[in-house]
Design an enzyme around this catalytic site. Structure first.
Site, PDB file in Angstrom:
ATOM      1  N   ASN A 193       0.847  -1.179   0.000  1.00 22.14           N
ATOM      2  CA  ASN A 193       0.000   0.000   0.000  1.00 22.14           C
ATOM      3  C   ASN A 193       0.886   1.234   0.000  1.00 22.14           C
ATOM      4  OD1 ASN A 193      -2.429  -1.507   0.204  1.00 22.14           O
ATOM      5  ND2 ASN A 193      -2.091  -1.766   2.394  1.00 22.14           N
ATOM      6  N   HIS A 240       6.709  -1.564   3.111  1.00 26.03           N
ATOM      7  CA  HIS A 240       6.490  -2.957   3.520  1.00 26.03           C
ATOM      8  C   HIS A 240       5.641  -3.664   2.486  1.00 26.03           C
ATOM      9  CE1 HIS A 240       3.451  -0.332   5.392  1.00 26.03           C
ATOM     10  NE2 HIS A 240       2.593  -1.318   5.250  1.00 26.03           N
TER      11      HIS A 240
HETATM   12  P1  5GP Z   1      -0.399  -0.690   5.892  1.00 24.87           P
HETATM   13  O1  5GP Z   1      -1.774  -0.381   6.409  1.00 24.87           O
HETATM   14  O2  5GP Z   1       0.544   0.474   6.137  1.00 24.87           O
HETATM   15  O3  5GP Z   1      -0.359  -1.189   4.492  1.00 24.87           O
HETATM   16  O4  5GP Z   1       0.101  -1.907   6.750  1.00 24.87           O
HETATM   17  C1  5GP Z   1       0.572  -1.770   8.049  1.00 24.87           C
HETATM   18  C2  5GP Z   1       0.415  -3.105   8.730  1.00 24.87           C
HETATM   19  O5  5GP Z   1       1.186  -3.070   9.909  1.00 24.87           O
HETATM   20  C3  5GP Z   1      -1.021  -3.419   9.150  1.00 24.87           C
HETATM   21  O6  5GP Z   1      -1.454  -4.617   8.498  1.00 24.87           O
HETATM   22  C4  5GP Z   1      -0.945  -3.561  10.670  1.00 24.87           C
HETATM   23  O7  5GP Z   1      -1.743  -4.620  11.167  1.00 24.87           O
HETATM   24  C5  5GP Z   1       0.542  -3.820  10.893  1.00 24.87           C
HETATM   25  N1  5GP Z   1       1.045  -3.330  12.162  1.00 24.87           N
HETATM   26  C6  5GP Z   1       0.785  -2.116  12.721  1.00 24.87           C
HETATM   27  N2  5GP Z   1       1.434  -1.999  13.895  1.00 24.87           N
HETATM   28  C7  5GP Z   1       2.108  -3.163  14.072  1.00 24.87           C
HETATM   29  C8  5GP Z   1       2.955  -3.642  15.132  1.00 24.87           C
HETATM   30  O8  5GP Z   1       3.244  -2.981  16.120  1.00 24.87           O
HETATM   31  N3  5GP Z   1       3.480  -4.902  14.968  1.00 24.87           N
HETATM   32  C9  5GP Z   1       3.196  -5.666  13.876  1.00 24.87           C
HETATM   33  N4  5GP Z   1       3.748  -6.886  13.837  1.00 24.87           N
HETATM   34  N5  5GP Z   1       2.404  -5.246  12.873  1.00 24.87           N
HETATM   35  C10 5GP Z   1       1.858  -4.010  12.973  1.00 24.87           C
END
Ligand code: 5GP
Ligand code: ZN
Length: 114
Positions: free
Chosen positions: A87, A100
């Site tokens: 994303n 990521h």
């Molecule tokens: P995005 O929404 O930016 O594409 O993805 C971020 C991801 O990071 C989400 O799926 C969320 O669940 C994950 N995430 C957020 N905070 C943490 C954390 O402290 N530890 C882990 N392992 N994942 C996290």
């Protein structure tokens, strides 16, 4: 970057279920899994978004994809299938400003994504 959540995970300052690590890449289980298998694959070097990647990052970006694929395959999803997505920016729902890849598997994944 000192105030970045994923940099802190790389540095061991915030705990995570790490599944892979080398000199450039770390992978760990997503804390809020959106599928039975949901891991994040990140570069150790802080890059806020895909928008900020440069031609010299091509090998690193390719490595993220290779690691994501390998982890999904090793977890048993080579035949049933998996998805690797990134994303970038608000419309895509990027919530953590550190590049990521999401590797997702273990259920039928809808397409197009929401
Ligand atoms: P995005 O929404 O930016 O594409 O993805 C971020 C991801 O990071 C989400 O799926 C969320 O669940 C994950 N995430 C957020 N905070 C943490 C954390 O402290 N530890 C882990 N392992 N994942 C996290
Ligand atoms: Zn970071």
């Amino acid at each position: 970057m000192s105030d970045c959540l994923f940099c802190k995970i790389c540095e061991g300052k915030i705990p995570a279920a790490i599944t892979y690590r080398d000199e450039e890449v770390v992978a760990f289980k997503d804390i809020g899994p959106k599928a039975p298998f949901h891991q994040l694959v990140i570069p150790i070097r802080h890059i806020a978004s895909l928008v900020e990647t440069k031609p010299e990052d091509a090998a690193l970006l390719g490595k993220l994809m290779l690691v994501a694929s390998k982890l999904a395959a090793e977890a048993g999803f080579a035949a049933s299938g998996f998805r690797v997505v990134a994303n970038a920016g608000p419309d895509a729902g990027q919530s953590v400003p550190h590049v990521h890849l999401h590797a997702l598997a273990g259920r039928s994944l809808g397409w197009p994504p929401g």
